[in-house]
Design an enzyme around this catalytic site. Sequence first.
Site, PDB file in Angstrom:
ATOM      1  N   TYR A  56       0.833  -1.189   0.000  1.00 46.58           N
ATOM      2  CA  TYR A  56       0.000   0.000   0.000  1.00 46.58           C
ATOM      3  C   TYR A  56       0.878   1.253   0.000  1.00 46.58           C
ATOM      4  O   TYR A  56       1.399   1.675   1.014  1.00 46.58           O
ATOM      5  CB  TYR A  56      -0.980  -0.005   1.181  1.00 46.58           C
ATOM      6  CG  TYR A  56      -1.868  -1.244   1.228  1.00 46.58           C
ATOM      7  CD1 TYR A  56      -2.097  -2.009   0.084  1.00 46.58           C
ATOM      8  CD2 TYR A  56      -2.467  -1.660   2.408  1.00 46.58           C
ATOM      9  CE1 TYR A  56      -2.907  -3.144   0.119  1.00 46.58           C
ATOM     10  CE2 TYR A  56      -3.288  -2.789   2.453  1.00 46.58           C
ATOM     11  CZ  TYR A  56      -3.491  -3.531   1.303  1.00 46.58           C
ATOM     12  OH  TYR A  56      -4.290  -4.655   1.349  1.00 46.58           O
ATOM     13  N   SER A 204     -12.504  -5.844   1.508  1.00 47.03           N
ATOM     14  CA  SER A 204     -13.504  -5.108   0.703  1.00 47.03           C
ATOM     15  C   SER A 204     -14.932  -5.491   1.116  1.00 47.03           C
ATOM     16  O   SER A 204     -15.777  -5.824   0.279  1.00 47.03           O
ATOM     17  CB  SER A 204     -13.282  -5.329  -0.799  1.00 47.03           C
ATOM     18  OG  SER A 204     -11.987  -4.936  -1.183  1.00 47.03           O
ATOM     19  N   PRO A 205     -15.235  -5.440   2.424  1.00 48.81           N
ATOM     20  CA  PRO A 205     -16.553  -5.884   2.906  1.00 48.81           C
ATOM     21  C   PRO A 205     -17.705  -4.987   2.470  1.00 48.81           C
ATOM     22  O   PRO A 205     -18.856  -5.413   2.492  1.00 48.81           O
ATOM     23  CB  PRO A 205     -16.384  -5.862   4.435  1.00 48.81           C
ATOM     24  CG  PRO A 205     -15.317  -4.852   4.690  1.00 48.81           C
ATOM     25  CD  PRO A 205     -14.368  -4.971   3.536  1.00 48.81           C
ATOM     26  N   GLY A 207     -17.744  -3.852  -0.517  1.00 56.65           N
ATOM     27  CA  GLY A 207     -17.630  -3.906  -1.977  1.00 56.65           C
ATOM     28  C   GLY A 207     -16.837  -2.732  -2.530  1.00 56.65           C
ATOM     29  O   GLY A 207     -17.226  -2.118  -3.520  1.00 56.65           O
ATOM     30  N   ARG A 208     -15.725  -2.420  -1.857  1.00 52.16           N
ATOM     31  CA  ARG A 208     -14.866  -1.289  -2.245  1.00 52.16           C
ATOM     32  C   ARG A 208     -15.667   0.019  -2.264  1.00 52.16           C
ATOM     33  O   ARG A 208     -15.440   0.895  -3.099  1.00 52.16           O
ATOM     34  CB  ARG A 208     -14.201  -1.537  -3.606  1.00 52.16           C
ATOM     35  CG  ARG A 208     -13.333  -2.805  -3.630  1.00 52.16           C
ATOM     36  CD  ARG A 208     -12.613  -2.974  -4.949  1.00 52.16           C
ATOM     37  NE  ARG A 208     -11.861  -4.208  -4.990  1.00 52.16           N
ATOM     38  CZ  ARG A 208     -10.614  -4.386  -4.530  1.00 52.16           C
ATOM     39  NH1 ARG A 208      -9.988  -3.386  -3.974  1.00 52.16           N
ATOM     40  NH2 ARG A 208     -10.015  -5.545  -4.627  1.00 52.16           N
ATOM     41  N   GLY A 209     -16.632   0.107  -1.364  1.00 50.97           N
ATOM     42  CA  GLY A 209     -17.439   1.331  -1.246  1.00 50.97           C
ATOM     43  C   GLY A 209     -18.764   1.225  -1.975  1.00 50.97           C
ATOM     44  O   GLY A 209     -19.729   1.935  -1.646  1.00 50.97           O
TER      45      GLY A 209
HETATM   46  N1  LIG Z   1      -5.675  -8.949   0.769  1.00 49.49           N
HETATM   47  C1  LIG Z   1      -5.956  -8.236  -0.280  1.00 49.49           C
HETATM   48  O1  LIG Z   1      -5.605  -8.567  -1.405  1.00 49.49           O
HETATM   49  C2  LIG Z   1      -6.739  -6.950  -0.108  1.00 49.49           C
HETATM   50  C3  LIG Z   1      -7.312  -6.322  -1.231  1.00 49.49           C
HETATM   51  C4  LIG Z   1      -8.047  -5.145  -1.023  1.00 49.49           C
HETATM   52  C5  LIG Z   1      -8.186  -4.626   0.253  1.00 49.49           C
HETATM   53  N2  LIG Z   1      -7.606  -5.247   1.324  1.00 49.49           N
HETATM   54  C6  LIG Z   1      -7.729  -4.723   2.694  1.00 49.49           C
HETATM   55  O2  LIG Z   1      -9.121  -4.639   3.023  1.00 49.49           O
HETATM   56  C7  LIG Z   1      -9.434  -3.339   3.479  1.00 49.49           C
HETATM   57  C8  LIG Z   1     -10.875  -2.984   3.164  1.00 49.49           C
HETATM   58  O3  LIG Z   1     -11.160  -3.144   1.794  1.00 49.49           O
HETATM   59  P1  LIG Z   1     -11.396  -1.927   0.791  1.00 49.49           P
HETATM   60  O4  LIG Z   1     -10.877  -0.666   1.386  1.00 49.49           O
HETATM   61  O5  LIG Z   1     -10.881  -2.379  -0.523  1.00 49.49           O
HETATM   62  O6  LIG Z   1     -12.974  -1.899   0.600  1.00 49.49           O
HETATM   63  P2  LIG Z   1     -14.222  -1.561   1.524  1.00 49.49           P
HETATM   64  O7  LIG Z   1     -13.840  -1.577   2.927  1.00 49.49           O
HETATM   65  O8  LIG Z   1     -15.288  -2.462   1.048  1.00 49.49           O
HETATM   66  O9  LIG Z   1     -14.607  -0.100   1.035  1.00 49.49           O
HETATM   67  C9  LIG Z   1     -13.784   1.001   1.206  1.00 49.49           C
HETATM   68  C10 LIG Z   1     -14.430   2.164   0.479  1.00 49.49           C
HETATM   69  O10 LIG Z   1     -15.722   2.370   1.024  1.00 49.49           O
HETATM   70  C11 LIG Z   1     -15.886   3.686   1.465  1.00 49.49           C
HETATM   71  N3  LIG Z   1     -16.642   3.611   2.733  1.00 49.49           N
HETATM   72  C12 LIG Z   1     -16.276   3.004   3.882  1.00 49.49           C
HETATM   73  N4  LIG Z   1     -17.263   3.103   4.800  1.00 49.49           N
HETATM   74  C13 LIG Z   1     -18.267   3.771   4.198  1.00 49.49           C
HETATM   75  C14 LIG Z   1     -19.547   4.197   4.628  1.00 49.49           C
HETATM   76  N5  LIG Z   1     -19.995   3.916   5.846  1.00 49.49           N
HETATM   77  N6  LIG Z   1     -20.330   4.897   3.754  1.00 49.49           N
HETATM   78  C15 LIG Z   1     -19.877   5.181   2.515  1.00 49.49           C
HETATM   79  N7  LIG Z   1     -18.680   4.787   2.036  1.00 49.49           N
HETATM   80  C16 LIG Z   1     -17.880   4.098   2.883  1.00 49.49           C
HETATM   81  C17 LIG Z   1     -14.499   4.242   1.666  1.00 49.49           C
HETATM   82  O11 LIG Z   1     -14.541   5.616   1.421  1.00 49.49           O
HETATM   83  P3  LIG Z   1     -13.412   6.649   1.945  1.00 49.49           P
HETATM   84  O12 LIG Z   1     -12.128   6.112   1.400  1.00 49.49           O
HETATM   85  O13 LIG Z   1     -13.827   7.944   1.353  1.00 49.49           O
HETATM   86  O14 LIG Z   1     -13.427   6.624   3.395  1.00 49.49           O
HETATM   87  C18 LIG Z   1     -13.686   3.465   0.615  1.00 49.49           C
HETATM   88  O15 LIG Z   1     -13.762   4.132  -0.626  1.00 49.49           O
HETATM   89  C19 LIG Z   1      -8.396  -2.459   2.784  1.00 49.49           C
HETATM   90  O16 LIG Z   1      -8.261  -1.213   3.437  1.00 49.49           O
HETATM   91  C20 LIG Z   1      -7.156  -3.325   2.871  1.00 49.49           C
HETATM   92  O17 LIG Z   1      -6.562  -3.179   4.135  1.00 49.49           O
HETATM   93  C21 LIG Z   1      -6.892  -6.418   1.147  1.00 49.49           C
END
Ligand SMILES: NC(=O)c1ccc[n+]([C@@H]2O[C@H](COP(=O)([O-])OP(=O)(O)OC[C@H]3O[C@@H](n4cnc5c(N)ncnc54)[C@H](OP(=O)(O)O)[C@@H]3O)[C@@H](O)[C@H]2O)c1
Length: 331
Positions: A56, A204-205, A207-209
């Site tokens: 990252y 990405s719980p 769904g990446r937002g």
């Molecule tokens: N192992 C792997 O290959 C892998 C791959 C991807 C991710 N990850 C890990 O998993 C973590 C979480 O996944 P992710 O960040 O991809 O996806 P996510 O948690 O599904 O979604 C993150 C996105 O959702 C938005 N968001 C969060 N809470 C919200 C809410 N209550 N209302 C509206 N929008 C909201 C965030 O906006 P803002 O940014 O504006 O706050 C961000 O754009 C990552 O941070 C990383 O540490 C691991």
Amino acid sequence: MQKRTLGSQGLEVSALGLGCMGMSYAYGPSDETECLQVLARAYELGIHFWDTAELYGPYSNEILLGKILKKLPRDKLIIATKFAFTFNDKGERIGLDSSPAHVKKALEGSLKRLGTDYVDLYYQHRLDPKTPIEETVGALADLVKAGKIRYIGLSEVGPGIIRRAHKVHPISALQTEYSLWERGVEEKILSTLKELNIGFVPYSPIGRGFLSGKIQKPEDLDKTDWRLTNPRFQAENIKHNVKLVEMLQEIASQYHATPAQIALAWLLKQDEHIVPIPGTKQMKYLEENARAVDLALEDQAWQSIADTLGEFKTAGMRYSDDNMKSIDTTE
Ligand SMILES: NC(=O)c1ccc[n+]([C@@H]2O[C@H](COP(=O)([O-])OP(=O)(O)OC[C@H]3O[C@@H](n4cnc5c(N)ncnc54)[C@H](OP(=O)(O)O)[C@@H]3O)[C@@H](O)[C@H]2O)c1
């Protein structure tokens, strides 16, 4: 904040973690001061399980966490980071290397950037086809013995690799994508984890937002945002996928909740050893997501969700063909 346990060795974590990736990588611009405030507030809320990776930035996300770790009691936090990739001098990803020598070198870099002398949960981020998993986990087991890591994790691997790895040293957690619009792990992976008593960390719980309902079309994303390259966010697919969010919005409004909270509550309900790690760089989202842990829906609402999922098929692959090359969860 409630607690949950990952794996047979008893890694205790907050029921909800914090994904830190978007603070430094992939999801458009961010503000360091606000990110540090979000981390400090997560600590206050009892969200003590933080997820980062060498990738990252690369590196800058671990450096960011290092800045706040100096100010907080280290033993109260569970820091998870990941290795797997190699980078050139410009920080571009050039390959995969999980050889024992590389694993040990990567960990030294992470420890230095995080400003700590141990990592709680060290994950292999992607499988290295050149290195048998037994050799990689053997090296990780040496690091456990040396006190440099406490627990071992894997990411985006299939049942065969999980079993082989777990024979060498207990695996505490698998981290793979899982949410209302991505349920591939339900086919074989979750049952394997249950059988072996390995915890599951859905990434990405939300769904990446997307599942929050705040992203309805590609134009809602910053032009530098990585999601614009993800098939699910492309115009035709997103138009179809929005139907799932509309259903979530309907249920959420009956419970004075938000679609993001429903998405997290649904994951938490799947199993007591599941710990989602929603990512955010915004205080309001952090606080909203934290409240999902206490959200109680009636059976009827869970049934409506199940019925909708039974009929709904997400449009678009979860990664581009190029990114899918480093994932093989069938083996
Ligand atoms: N192992 C792997 O290959 C892998 C791959 C991807 C991710 N990850 C890990 O998993 C973590 C979480 O996944 P992710 O960040 O991809 O996806 P996510 O948690 O599904 O979604 C993150 C996105 O959702 C938005 N968001 C969060 N809470 C919200 C809410 N209550 N209302 C509206 N929008 C909201 C965030 O906006 P803002 O940014 O504006 O706050 C961000 O754009 C990552 O941070 C990383 O540490 C691991």
